[in-house]
Design an enzyme around this catalytic site. Structure first.
Site, PDB file in Angstrom:
ATOM      1  N   SER A 145       0.808  -1.216   0.000  1.00 32.74           N
ATOM      2  CA  SER A 145       0.000   0.000   0.000  1.00 32.74           C
ATOM      3  C   SER A 145       0.843   1.268   0.000  1.00 32.74           C
ATOM      4  O   SER A 145       0.388   2.313  -0.477  1.00 32.74           O
ATOM      5  CB  SER A 145      -0.944   0.016   1.203  1.00 32.74           C
ATOM      6  OG  SER A 145      -0.226  -0.201   2.403  1.00 32.74           O
ATOM      7  N   HIS A 197       1.940   4.629   4.920  1.00 28.41           N
ATOM      8  CA  HIS A 197       1.164   5.337   3.902  1.00 28.41           C
ATOM      9  C   HIS A 197       1.656   6.772   3.732  1.00 28.41           C
ATOM     10  O   HIS A 197       1.718   7.280   2.606  1.00 28.41           O
ATOM     11  CB  HIS A 197      -0.314   5.334   4.285  1.00 28.41           C
ATOM     12  CG  HIS A 197      -0.934   3.970   4.259  1.00 28.41           C
ATOM     13  ND1 HIS A 197      -2.202   3.719   4.744  1.00 28.41           N
ATOM     14  CD2 HIS A 197      -0.465   2.786   3.799  1.00 28.41           C
ATOM     15  CE1 HIS A 197      -2.482   2.440   4.578  1.00 28.41           C
ATOM     16  NE2 HIS A 197      -1.443   1.860   4.026  1.00 28.41           N
TER      17      HIS A 197
END
Length: 401
Positions: A145, A197
């Site tokens: 991610s 992230h």
């Protein structure tokens, strides 16, 4: 019973069409991540502390391999499924623009810089004099991610759109899209790495601001890799997209092709992007269209954006014209003649077809045929796209859908 079988056949056909339209590197990364998860599931491997990104282990034992193993491993079926479903459309779009080898290098670069940003921020927060947050250096992070967040920033910047939809529920300004997703995932999901992230977003913006220019190789690097005999099997695959040397979408920001000093280029890119976040008065339509036609040195583009109203009609009109010609009952030779005549009418009245243009057309046609497209359809698509191979690929891929 027959209705159920018909519905199952329809779903299977659509899935096959969707997967067959996925380019080589995007599908390869998806298969690798899924295969690694399945193998870990079958053998019962769950020692993620050995392969995850752990800032304390990287700093104390110099375990650089964690930069890349942490990207490929996932903790659950939902984790790998959601990441790959998000990655496939992003990777497909960027691979069709950049080429397969260039996208692979970009993902390698993003995985490296994400880890470096993660490491720096974790230790800065831990050793700051105001308030110590030590758990970040001992946080174990895995998953693709972080790279996905970087690709979201790059694709959003490249597309030129003003707004993005969040899960189809509401629209947000495109510049805040990645930040909104970052916040939503923290509230909606558990065990989400905020710093992982965040590092992906920072890497994406660093790339778009031109801070990685010296880390990006020139077009000859990608061409030399595509010319390796050991990779000939991969290059001949239908989903493999050749890098066009940066000519179709302009020159990439590299150390070898920068004509301005790096400090001046970085400052100009940084100030230009920062100023774009500030409110400004609307200018005339003529001035806006002129600005859209200027090349952006950060991306392999010549002003063509993925979702801009000022540049997309050319690709859509070419696609519509191709649909009409392919549905016609005329012969392939007539289709080719009509398409070349239509493409010629779109050129300026005072332009003439030179020998160089003909050679370029033939060269791009050979590349499309080498990618596995049928020669007649490839020639029609390339003529309808005014010689733009990437637009021709989009047209051909839409025909396969």
């Amino acid at each position: 019973m027959s209705m159920i079988s018909w519905m199952q056949a329809g779903v299977s056909t659509r899935l096959n069409q969707w997967w067959s339209s996925t380019p080589f590197i995007t599908s390869g990364v998806t298969i690798i991540c899924a295969a690694i998860y399945l193998v870990c599931l079958l053998v019962g491997y769950d020692s993620y502390a050995e392969i995850c990104f752990l800032p304390s282990a990287v700093a104390s034992h110099f375990q650089v391999y964690r930069f890349y193993t942490s990207v490929l491993f996932h903790g659950s079926l939902l984790h790998v499924l959601f990441n790959m479903l998000t990655f496939v459309p992003l990777g497909t779009e960027l691979e069709r623009i950049m080429g397969s080898v260039r996208l692979l290098f970009l993902m390698f670069l993003l995985a490296t810089t994400n880890a470096i940003f993660h490491l720096i921020v974790a230790f800065l927060v831990d050793y700051n004099p105001l308030y110590h947050v030590s758990y970040l250096v001992d946080e174990c992070s895995i998953g693709f991610s972080g790279v996905i967040f970087s690709m979201i920033v790059i694709e959003t910047s490249l597309s030129g759109v003003q707004y993005r939809s969040v899960f189809g529920l509401f629209n947000v300004p495109a510049k805040w899209y990645a930040w909104i997703l970052l916040i939503l995932f923290q509230f909606l999901a558990s065990n989400v790495s905020l710093l992982g992230h965040l590092s992906g977003i920072l890497s994406g913006f660093a790339y778009t601001y031109g801070l990685f220019n010296y880390l990006l190789p020139g077009p000859s690097f990608y061409s030399s890799i595509e010319g390796l005999s050991m990779l000939s099997v991969c290059v001949r695959r239908p989903g493999f997209i050749l890098c066009t040397g940066g000519t179709t979408y302009g020159q990439l920001p590299t150390h070898s092709n920068m004509s301005t000093p790096p400090s001046a280029l970085i400052n100009a890119n940084f100030l230009r992007n920062i100023s774009s976040w500030m409110p400004s008065r609307r200018t005339s339509t003529v001035q806006t269209s002129t600005n859209q036609e200027q090349e952006d040195p950060r991306f392999p583009g010549r002003g063509r954006t993925l979702a801009s109203t000022g540049t997309e009609p050319t690709a859509r009109e070419a696609n519509a014209n191709l649909h009409a010609r392919l549905l016609d009952n005329s012969t392939p030779s007539e289709l080719l003649t009509n398409s070349q005549h239509t493409a010629a009418n779109t050129v300026r009245a005072d332009a003439t077809v030179t020998a160089d243009q003909t050679d370029t057309f033939d060269e791009e046609l050979k590349k499309l045929v080498g990618m596995g497209f049928e020669r007649t359809q490839a020639e029609v698509a390339l003529a309808a796209a005014d010689g733009d191979p990437n637009v021709a690929i989009e047209i051909l891929m839409s025909q396969q859908d």
